[in-house]
Enzyme design. Structure first.
Site, mmCIF file in Angstrom:
data_model
loop_
_atom_site.group_PDB
_atom_site.id
_atom_site.type_symbol
_atom_site.label_atom_id
_atom_site.label_comp_id
_atom_site.label_asym_id
_atom_site.label_seq_id
_atom_site.Cartn_x
_atom_site.Cartn_y
_atom_site.Cartn_z
ATOM 1 N N GLY A 12 0.895 -1.340 -0.140
ATOM 2 C CA GLY A 12 0.105 -0.059 -0.054
ATOM 3 C C GLY A 12 0.808 1.220 -0.249
ATOM 4 O O GLY A 12 0.467 2.202 0.651
ATOM 5 N N GLY A 15 -0.746 4.790 -0.637
ATOM 6 C CA GLY A 15 -1.745 5.529 0.229
ATOM 7 C C GLY A 15 -0.898 6.483 1.173
ATOM 8 O O GLY A 15 0.365 6.594 0.930
ATOM 9 N N GLY A 18 1.265 4.349 3.660
ATOM 10 C CA GLY A 18 2.163 3.485 3.140
ATOM 11 C C GLY A 18 3.126 4.356 2.563
ATOM 12 O O GLY A 18 4.513 4.325 2.791
ATOM 13 N N SER A 109 -7.268 0.199 12.994
ATOM 14 C CA SER A 109 -7.908 1.432 13.416
ATOM 15 C C SER A 109 -8.548 1.712 14.866
ATOM 16 O O SER A 109 -9.131 0.662 15.245
ATOM 17 C CB SER A 109 -8.972 1.723 12.140
ATOM 18 O OG SER A 109 -9.946 2.658 12.639
ATOM 19 N N SER A 110 -8.893 2.724 15.225
ATOM 20 C CA SER A 110 -9.358 2.934 16.669
ATOM 21 C C SER A 110 -10.990 2.587 16.508
ATOM 22 O O SER A 110 -11.664 2.353 17.502
ATOM 23 C CB SER A 110 -9.352 4.216 17.043
ATOM 24 O OG SER A 110 -9.871 5.128 16.447
ATOM 25 N N CYS A 111 -11.567 2.179 15.199
ATOM 26 C CA CYS A 111 -12.811 1.850 15.170
ATOM 27 C C CYS A 111 -13.105 0.439 15.529
ATOM 28 O O CYS A 111 -14.354 0.033 15.624
ATOM 29 C CB CYS A 111 -13.579 2.263 13.793
ATOM 30 S SG CYS A 111 -12.616 1.052 12.437
ATOM 31 N N TYR A 138 -15.663 -2.640 8.298
ATOM 32 C CA TYR A 138 -14.172 -2.322 8.284
ATOM 33 C C TYR A 138 -13.452 -2.724 9.739
ATOM 34 O O TYR A 138 -12.640 -3.387 10.049
ATOM 35 C CB TYR A 138 -14.146 -0.825 8.191
ATOM 36 C CG TYR A 138 -12.743 -0.383 8.357
ATOM 37 C CD1 TYR A 138 -11.864 -0.724 7.276
ATOM 38 C CD2 TYR A 138 -12.221 0.605 9.340
ATOM 39 C CE1 TYR A 138 -10.612 -0.086 7.173
ATOM 40 C CE2 TYR A 138 -10.779 1.049 9.145
ATOM 41 C CZ TYR A 138 -9.971 0.772 8.150
ATOM 42 O OH TYR A 138 -8.790 1.326 8.348
ATOM 43 N N LYS A 142 -10.651 -5.466 10.432
ATOM 44 C CA LYS A 142 -9.360 -5.215 11.189
ATOM 45 C C LYS A 142 -9.385 -6.022 12.686
ATOM 46 O O LYS A 142 -8.197 -6.415 12.702
ATOM 47 C CB LYS A 142 -9.263 -3.534 11.796
ATOM 48 C CG LYS A 142 -9.374 -2.733 10.552
ATOM 49 C CD LYS A 142 -7.981 -2.970 9.755
ATOM 50 C CE LYS A 142 -7.770 -2.000 8.407
ATOM 51 N NZ LYS A 142 -6.417 -2.621 7.887
ATOM 52 N N HIS A 181 -12.359 11.276 4.666
ATOM 53 C CA HIS A 181 -12.418 11.576 6.117
ATOM 54 C C HIS A 181 -12.348 12.971 6.403
ATOM 55 O O HIS A 181 -12.507 13.647 5.432
ATOM 56 C CB HIS A 181 -11.047 10.864 6.897
ATOM 57 C CG HIS A 181 -10.845 9.584 7.050
ATOM 58 N ND1 HIS A 181 -10.215 8.806 6.092
ATOM 59 C CD2 HIS A 181 -11.848 8.633 7.690
ATOM 60 C CE1 HIS A 181 -10.330 7.562 6.399
ATOM 61 N NE2 HIS A 181 -11.131 7.639 7.523
HETATM 62 O O1 GFB Z 1 -13.262 11.195 9.568
HETATM 63 P P1 GFB Z 1 -14.745 10.623 9.602
HETATM 64 O O2 GFB Z 1 -15.733 10.187 8.409
HETATM 65 O O3 GFB Z 1 -14.598 9.241 10.524
HETATM 66 O O4 GFB Z 1 -15.812 11.402 10.235
HETATM 67 P P2 GFB Z 1 -15.057 8.543 11.631
HETATM 68 C C1 GFB Z 1 -15.472 12.171 11.516
HETATM 69 C C2 GFB Z 1 -16.745 13.178 11.974
HETATM 70 O O5 GFB Z 1 -16.599 14.226 11.329
HETATM 71 C C3 GFB Z 1 -18.090 12.402 11.883
HETATM 72 C C4 GFB Z 1 -17.989 14.582 10.752
HETATM 73 O O6 GFB Z 1 -18.700 12.638 12.880
HETATM 74 C C5 GFB Z 1 -18.558 13.128 10.636
HETATM 75 O O7 GFB Z 1 -20.074 13.233 10.579
HETATM 76 N N1 GFB Z 1 -17.679 15.204 9.589
HETATM 77 C C6 GFB Z 1 -18.513 16.552 9.457
HETATM 78 C C7 GFB Z 1 -17.512 14.885 8.091
HETATM 79 N N2 GFB Z 1 -18.181 17.030 8.205
HETATM 80 C C8 GFB Z 1 -17.690 15.939 7.581
HETATM 81 C C9 GFB Z 1 -17.324 15.736 6.090
HETATM 82 O O8 GFB Z 1 -17.501 16.496 5.190
HETATM 83 N N3 GFB Z 1 -16.730 14.516 5.723
HETATM 84 C C10 GFB Z 1 -16.668 13.672 6.572
HETATM 85 N N4 GFB Z 1 -16.145 12.307 6.055
HETATM 86 N N5 GFB Z 1 -17.075 13.788 8.130
HETATM 87 C C11 GFB Z 1 -14.292 6.667 10.350
HETATM 88 C C12 GFB Z 1 -14.502 5.089 10.180
HETATM 89 O O9 GFB Z 1 -15.135 7.070 11.332
HETATM 90 O O10 GFB Z 1 -12.822 6.728 10.789
HETATM 91 C C13 GFB Z 1 -13.344 4.403 9.570
HETATM 92 O O11 GFB Z 1 -15.734 5.024 9.422
HETATM 93 C C14 GFB Z 1 -12.194 4.522 10.399
HETATM 94 O O12 GFB Z 1 -13.829 3.060 9.759
HETATM 95 C C15 GFB Z 1 -11.953 6.123 10.475
HETATM 96 O O13 GFB Z 1 -12.073 4.182 11.590
HETATM 97 C C16 GFB Z 1 -10.336 6.423 11.261
HETATM 98 O O14 GFB Z 1 -14.235 8.757 12.898
HETATM 99 O O15 GFB Z 1 -16.411 8.848 12.225
#
Ligand code: GFB
Length: 311
Positions: A12, A15, A18, A109-111, A138, A142, A181
């Site tokens: 990877g 990424g 990686g 991952s912390s999830c 996911y 993990k 993210h």
């Molecule tokens: O980063 P994120 O998608 O990861 O979202 P998670 C974190 C928080 O930010 C959530 C909010 O509460 C989202 O609703 N958020 C606000 C947004 N605006 C936005 C936006 O425009 N885009 C996104 N993406 N979020 C992931 C897991 O969860 O974290 C994975 O689904 C993995 O499996 C990763 O563990 C590290 O922390 O919620």
């Protein structure tokens, strides 16, 4: 201990994680790196991975290849997040065993932790409660990877270890608003709003969830640290020990990008886990610490990305 002449496979390497590991390895004088793009080697394909390991015989493996994404991508592509990740990691771990890899680092991952866990989250809270539904596929993959490393250690004596980082950001992140993210999404949204003179930026969810963010260069540093010093079953949390709400993060990114308008919250989008700050006592006790503050990291990442991007 890894030696400069050792053959090190970074799965990877294109990424975000990686590529950070490759930068760190090169910086430390490890230049015998084995790298394959996903087009050159589809890690989900058992026959191809078998042939690759048998002919290349890597000494060390960093398992940074994975299907990853933000909260919506995890929820939308549930089948792929489970299938791709199970296939990639099973092939990497099994063929590392068959070909006598000296040490493998698996990244999670912390999830992986229960949605509602005592905070900060200690390694031993794994499998003590139900997972956050949006990223259950996911997380299940993990967790299987961690258990697979432990099973190969106990049955075959393989030195396979695992690290669990908090939420990450850094160079080579994904800026696609549907699959990214929160940090790259907000950097892009605030930057575009500033450039286009839009009065508002919309942030998903309530803004209340708390998250811990680490620059990927700090994770790469921790990966090399663990590769040199950690030889036990189980896994190690890697984080900064600091958390902030998504609303606070949005305020910080607004300042970093120079956006002066208003922030709105879209409650139709999911919040996900309310809080997930890692207890990093174990890695701190081993002598490792983060170096890059969130503000400094965001400024550097935004500076590089905003120059390279055209909107
Ligand atoms: O980063 P994120 O998608 O990861 O979202 P998670 C974190 C928080 O930010 C959530 C909010 O509460 C989202 O609703 N958020 C606000 C947004 N605006 C936005 C936006 O425009 N885009 C996104 N993406 N979020 C992931 C897991 O969860 O974290 C994975 O689904 C993995 O499996 C990763 O563990 C590290 O922390 O919620």
């Amino acid at each position: 201990m890894m030696q400069p002449q050792d053959k090190i496979y970074v799965a990877g390497h294109n990424g975000m994680v990686g590529s950070a590991i490759v930068r760190k390895l090169r910086q430390l004088g490890f230049n015998n790196l084995l790298l394959r793009t996903s087009k050159e080697l589809d890690l989900r394909n058992q026959a191809l991975v078998k042939e690759f390991f048998a002919s290349e015989k890597p000494d060390y493996v960093f398992g940074a290849a994975a299907k990853v994404g933000g909260i919506l991508a995890n929820d939308q592509y549930r089948a792929e997040f489970l299938y791709d990740n199970l296939m990639i990691q099973s092939n990497l771990i099994h063929h590392s065993h068959l070909n006598g890899v000296k040490k493998l680092l698996f990244l999670g991952s912390s999830c992986i932790y229960p949605k509602i866990a005592p905070q900060p989250i200690k390694e031993e809270y794994l499998l003590t409660g139900l997972l956050e539904p949006t990223n259950e596929p996911y997380a299940i993959a993990k967790i299987a990877g961690i258990k697979m490393c432990d099973a190969y250690r106990s049955q075959y004596g393989c030195n396979f270890i695992s690290a669990m980082p908090c939420n990450l950001y850094g160079p080579n992140d994904n800026y696609d608003l549907n699959t990214s993210h929160v940090i790259p999404a907000l950097l892009r949204k605030f930057h575009e709003a500033k450039v286009n003179g839009s009065p508002t930026v919309t942030v998903w969810g309530s803004g209340k969830p708390l998250r811990e963010f680490m620059h990927v260069d700090d994770l790469a540093d921790a990966c090399l640290f663990l590769m040199e010093r950690f030889d036990e079953p189980g896994f190690v949390n890697v984080g900064t020990g600091e958390e902030l709400s998504i609303a606070k993060l949005a305020g910080l990114i607004s300042r970093v990008t120079g956006f002066t308008g208003a922030i709105e919250f879209d409650s139709s989008k999911p919040d996900g886990t309310p809080r997930k700050i890692l207890d990093t006592g174990r890695i701190i006790q081993m002598g490792w610490r983060t170096q890059i503050s969130l503000e400094r990291g965001l400024k550097t990442v935004y500076g590089t990305w905003s120059v390279a991007t055209t909107i």
